[in-house]
Structures are given as C-alpha cells and as structure tokens.
Design an enzyme around this catalytic site. Structure first.
Site, PDB file in Angstrom:
ATOM      1  N   ASN A  44       1.267  -0.969   0.274  1.00 40.45           N
ATOM      2  CA  ASN A  44      -0.201  -0.311  -0.163  1.00 40.45           C
ATOM      3  C   ASN A  44       0.817   1.519  -0.532  1.00 40.45           C
ATOM      4  OD1 ASN A  44      -1.406   1.972   1.470  1.00 40.45           O
ATOM      5  ND2 ASN A  44      -3.022   0.551   1.271  1.00 40.45           N
TER       6      ASN A  44
ATOM      7  N   ARG B  17       3.621  18.644   1.808  1.00 39.97           N
ATOM      8  CA  ARG B  17       4.452  20.431   0.815  1.00 39.97           C
ATOM      9  C   ARG B  17       3.970  20.637  -0.346  1.00 39.97           C
ATOM     10  NH1 ARG B  17       9.911  20.519   3.274  1.00 39.97           N
ATOM     11  NH2 ARG B  17       9.975  22.954   1.735  1.00 39.97           N
TER      12      ARG B  17
ATOM     13  N   HIS C  81      -3.283  -4.109   7.791  1.00 39.49           N
ATOM     14  CA  HIS C  81      -3.214  -3.130   8.971  1.00 39.49           C
ATOM     15  C   HIS C  81      -2.596  -2.775  10.155  1.00 39.49           C
ATOM     16  CE1 HIS C  81      -4.876   1.276  10.909  1.00 39.49           C
ATOM     17  NE2 HIS C  81      -4.879   0.478   9.295  1.00 39.49           N
TER      18      HIS C  81
ATOM     19  N   ARG D  87      -9.223   7.793  -1.765  1.00 40.96           N
ATOM     20  CA  ARG D  87     -10.250   8.496  -0.329  1.00 40.96           C
ATOM     21  C   ARG D  87     -11.345  10.400  -0.852  1.00 40.96           C
ATOM     22  NH1 ARG D  87      -8.655   6.686   5.573  1.00 40.96           N
ATOM     23  NH2 ARG D  87     -10.242   8.507   6.222  1.00 40.96           N
TER      24      ARG D  87
ATOM     25  N   ARG E 158      -6.695  12.674   0.750  1.00 45.71           N
ATOM     26  CA  ARG E 158      -5.876  13.521   1.687  1.00 45.71           C
ATOM     27  C   ARG E 158      -4.074  12.671   1.353  1.00 45.71           C
ATOM     28  NH1 ARG E 158      -6.918  10.486   7.431  1.00 45.71           N
ATOM     29  NH2 ARG E 158      -9.413  11.108   7.453  1.00 45.71           N
ATOM     30  N   HIS E 159      -4.635  12.031   0.692  1.00 45.41           N
ATOM     31  CA  HIS E 159      -3.298  11.355  -0.367  1.00 45.41           C
ATOM     32  C   HIS E 159      -3.249  10.959  -1.692  1.00 45.41           C
ATOM     33  CE1 HIS E 159      -4.879   7.231   1.604  1.00 45.41           C
ATOM     34  NE2 HIS E 159      -4.309   7.351   3.196  1.00 45.41           N
TER      35      HIS E 159
ATOM     36  N   THR F  81      -6.647   7.290   9.931  1.00 46.64           N
ATOM     37  CA  THR F  81      -5.697   5.845   9.316  1.00 46.64           C
ATOM     38  C   THR F  81      -7.619   5.186   9.760  1.00 46.64           C
ATOM     39  OG1 THR F  81      -4.965   4.025   8.460  1.00 46.64           O
ATOM     40  CG2 THR F  81      -4.971   4.181  11.182  1.00 46.64           C
ATOM     41  N   THR F  82      -7.829   3.947   8.214  1.00 43.20           N
ATOM     42  CA  THR F  82      -8.648   3.256   8.671  1.00 43.20           C
ATOM     43  C   THR F  82      -8.908   2.800   9.771  1.00 43.20           C
ATOM     44  OG1 THR F  82      -8.802   2.650   6.165  1.00 43.20           O
ATOM     45  CG2 THR F  82     -10.425   1.312   7.374  1.00 43.20           C
TER      46      THR F  82
ATOM     47  N   GLU G 205      -8.507   0.907  -2.585  1.00 49.17           N
ATOM     48  CA  GLU G 205      -9.012   1.262  -2.190  1.00 49.17           C
ATOM     49  C   GLU G 205     -10.401   1.593  -1.736  1.00 49.17           C
ATOM     50  OE1 GLU G 205      -7.770   0.902   2.203  1.00 49.17           O
ATOM     51  OE2 GLU G 205      -6.107  -0.979   1.752  1.00 49.17           O
TER      52      GLU G 205
ATOM     53  N   GLU H  22     -10.639  -9.181   3.497  1.00 54.33           N
ATOM     54  CA  GLU H  22      -9.839  -8.295   4.000  1.00 54.33           C
ATOM     55  C   GLU H  22     -10.059  -8.761   5.568  1.00 54.33           C
ATOM     56  OE1 GLU H  22      -7.689  -5.333   2.110  1.00 54.33           O
ATOM     57  OE2 GLU H  22      -6.976  -5.299   3.966  1.00 54.33           O
TER      58      GLU H  22
ATOM     59  N   HIS I 204       0.908   6.367   1.880  1.00 54.10           N
ATOM     60  CA  HIS I 204       1.699   7.152   3.136  1.00 54.10           C
ATOM     61  C   HIS I 204       3.340   7.577   1.889  1.00 54.10           C
ATOM     62  CE1 HIS I 204      -1.442   6.693   6.080  1.00 54.10           C
ATOM     63  NE2 HIS I 204      -1.245   5.798   5.503  1.00 54.10           N
TER      64      HIS I 204
ATOM     65  N   HIS J 293      -5.284   4.079  -1.934  1.00 50.86           N
ATOM     66  CA  HIS J 293      -6.977   4.488  -1.065  1.00 50.86           C
ATOM     67  C   HIS J 293      -7.395   5.555  -1.729  1.00 50.86           C
ATOM     68  CE1 HIS J 293      -9.424   4.577   2.692  1.00 50.86           C
ATOM     69  NE2 HIS J 293     -10.722   5.258   1.765  1.00 50.86           N
TER      70      HIS J 293
HETATM   71  N1  PXP Z   1      -5.809  -2.773   4.764  1.00 44.29           N
HETATM   72  C1  PXP Z   1      -6.679  -1.661   4.538  1.00 44.29           C
HETATM   73  C2  PXP Z   1      -7.591  -2.311   4.289  1.00 44.29           C
HETATM   74  C3  PXP Z   1      -6.014  -0.444   4.883  1.00 44.29           C
HETATM   75  O1  PXP Z   1      -7.217   0.333   5.431  1.00 44.29           O
HETATM   76  C4  PXP Z   1      -4.513  -0.123   5.112  1.00 44.29           C
HETATM   77  C5  PXP Z   1      -4.280   1.218   5.427  1.00 44.29           C
HETATM   78  O2  PXP Z   1      -4.152   2.189   3.942  1.00 44.29           O
HETATM   79  C6  PXP Z   1      -4.208  -0.910   5.477  1.00 44.29           C
HETATM   80  C7  PXP Z   1      -4.143  -2.428   4.435  1.00 44.29           C
HETATM   81  C8  PXP Z   1      -2.505  -1.060   5.394  1.00 44.29           C
HETATM   82  O3  PXP Z   1      -2.143  -0.456   6.458  1.00 44.29           O
HETATM   83  P1  PXP Z   1      -1.086  -0.114   6.867  1.00 44.29           P
HETATM   84  O4  PXP Z   1      -0.633   0.920   6.901  1.00 44.29           O
HETATM   85  O5  PXP Z   1      -1.166  -0.094   8.960  1.00 44.29           O
HETATM   86  O6  PXP Z   1       0.189  -1.657   6.749  1.00 44.29           O
END
Ligand code: PXP
Length: 239
Positions: A6, A17, A190, A44, A48-49, A99-100, A69, A150, A9, A42
C-alpha cells in the site's frame, strides 16, 4: 502468502509540501520490481493522499495487480468503473480518522454494500470487503456476493502481550477458515510490520497481506527494494 504494498503514505509525504515528490507511482513500480505481488491505494473521498492522477497512472503501469481501496460513494464507484482495478476493497471512511480504524459493518449496511458490489461487478471488478474477523460479517459478505474478504488485523497489531496476540490470531484463523469454506478469497492487513509478521505468517488460510506504513517507513532508511525484499523474506520464512 502473497504481499501487496500500500503506497498511500508516500502520497501523504508528497502532499505535505504540495510538491510532486516522493511519487507513490515510482515507489509502487520499484516495489513490484523487488517482488511485490500487487499494489494497493486508497482513493479517499477527501483525497488526503492518493489522487486521480496516481490511480490512472498506476492503472497504466502496474503489471501485477491493482487493488483500489474505496468507500461506497457514488463518485468513487464511477471512478473505479473507469480505472478498472483487478480488485476493489470496500472500506469504511470517516473524515476525522487518521487511518482506517476498523472493519466495514456489512450487517448494518446490507443495501449500500450490496448495491456497491453489484455496480462494481457490472464493471467486471472483483470485490473484497474489509471486515473484522467476525463470522456473522463473513456470512453477510458471502450473502452479498463478495469475492474476497480482507480481515482487519489492527487489533492484533496493537497488542503487546504474546498471549493476547495469540488469542487474536486464533480469532483471525477461525474467521479465515470459515471464509475459505464459503469459497471466499482471504486477504488481511492493517498495522502489520517487520516484528508482528513473524507470528502472523504462521496462519495458513491467508492468501495475501496488504502492508503499507511499515514498509514505507523502512524504505526511508534502507531504500524501497530492500524494504520490500526484507518483508518478502519474512513472509516466506527466509528470515
Ligand atoms: N488494508 C486496509 C484496508 C487499509 O485501510 C490499510 C491502511 O491504509 C492497510 C491494509 C495497510 O495498513 P498499514 O499501512 O498499517 O500497513
């Protein structure tokens, strides 16, 4: 167990910035080169990202598998219908969360989730539901025609005592077995990181883990390819 990365971030850092670097698309392609089995973003509602530019570029360039996502919003469903990811993972989305924060409550939102699954299926997209390791939620996911679940591993990831971690892993294992019996694919994610994956990898019914923050944080220190390779090695018990 396969590994999807993922890259949300990377975009968080870019957006801090208002610049174009670091680029989540470049990170994703390097992760693929290092052996990742898929890329997750994701999109959103508040952007935001990850933004549309990221998603469309990833769609063109990702060679493994793109997992989008998303919430059940009409706008994002429309975008998914144009992007056509290999998998759409439905997640709850709240404006205030960092975060989620937990799984989707499928049981309380059967109509909304069911309609979203149907629209995504009409576009030929497989659908996964991000849920707690709860048998009733899994039954609801099956009833609505989801292809995958998931399992939310955030509770496991936040525990520190090993006996509590093992108890939560039992709950996840029972849920994964139940989902498999129903014919669902089983992903998980997660909060998984380079430490807790050593316990988590013992589970046998998980097809794929989705990991973001820990790999991105490690990549800042050792580089993208090394960070992905180390996680792959841990998952495959080479470390
Ligand atoms: N799975 C889902 C559904 C998520 O929302 C996230 C966080 O964006 C992740 C996995 C990955 O989580 P992490 O960034 O904590 O590894």
């Amino acid at each position: 167990m396969r590994l999807s990365i993922n890259v949300d971030h990377v975009a968080t850092l870019r957006n801090a910035r208002g610049e174009s670097q670091p680029d989540p698309v470049t990170f994703a392609l390097m992760a693929e080169e290092a052996g990742a089995d898929g890329v997750v973003v994701h999109l959103r509602e508040d952007r935001r990202h990850i933004n549309e530019r990221d998603v469309y570029l990833l769609r063109d360039l990702v060679k493994t598998k793109l997992d989008l996502e998303m919430s059940c919003s009409d706008e994002i469903i429309r975008i998914a219908g144009k992007v056509l990811p290999e998998l759409a993972t439905l997640v709850p989305e709240k404006r205030q969360e960092l975060t989620t924060e937990g799984g989707l409550n499928v049981l309380d939102n059967m109509e909304l989730v069911g309609n979203t699954i149907n629209q995504l299926h009409d576009s030929g997209i497989l659908v996964s539901l991000f849920i707690e390791p709860d048998l009733n939620q899994i039954d609801a996911a099956k009833e609505l025609g989801a292809d995958f679940i998931e399992i939310h591993t955030g509770v496991f990831a936040n525990l520190v005592k090993e006996e509590e971690q093992i108890e939560e892993l039992d709950r996840i294992s029972i849920a994964a077995k139940h989902a498999k019996k129903l014919g669902l694919g089983v992903n998980a994610g997660h909060g998984l990181n380079y430490q807790n994956i050593k316990l988590f990898r013992e589970l046998t019914d998980i097809d794929e883990v989705s990991i973001g923050h820990a790999v991105i944080a490690k990549a800042l220190i050792v580089g993208v390819k090394e960070a992905v390779r180390e996680m792959e090695a841990l998952i495959n018990r080479q470390q």
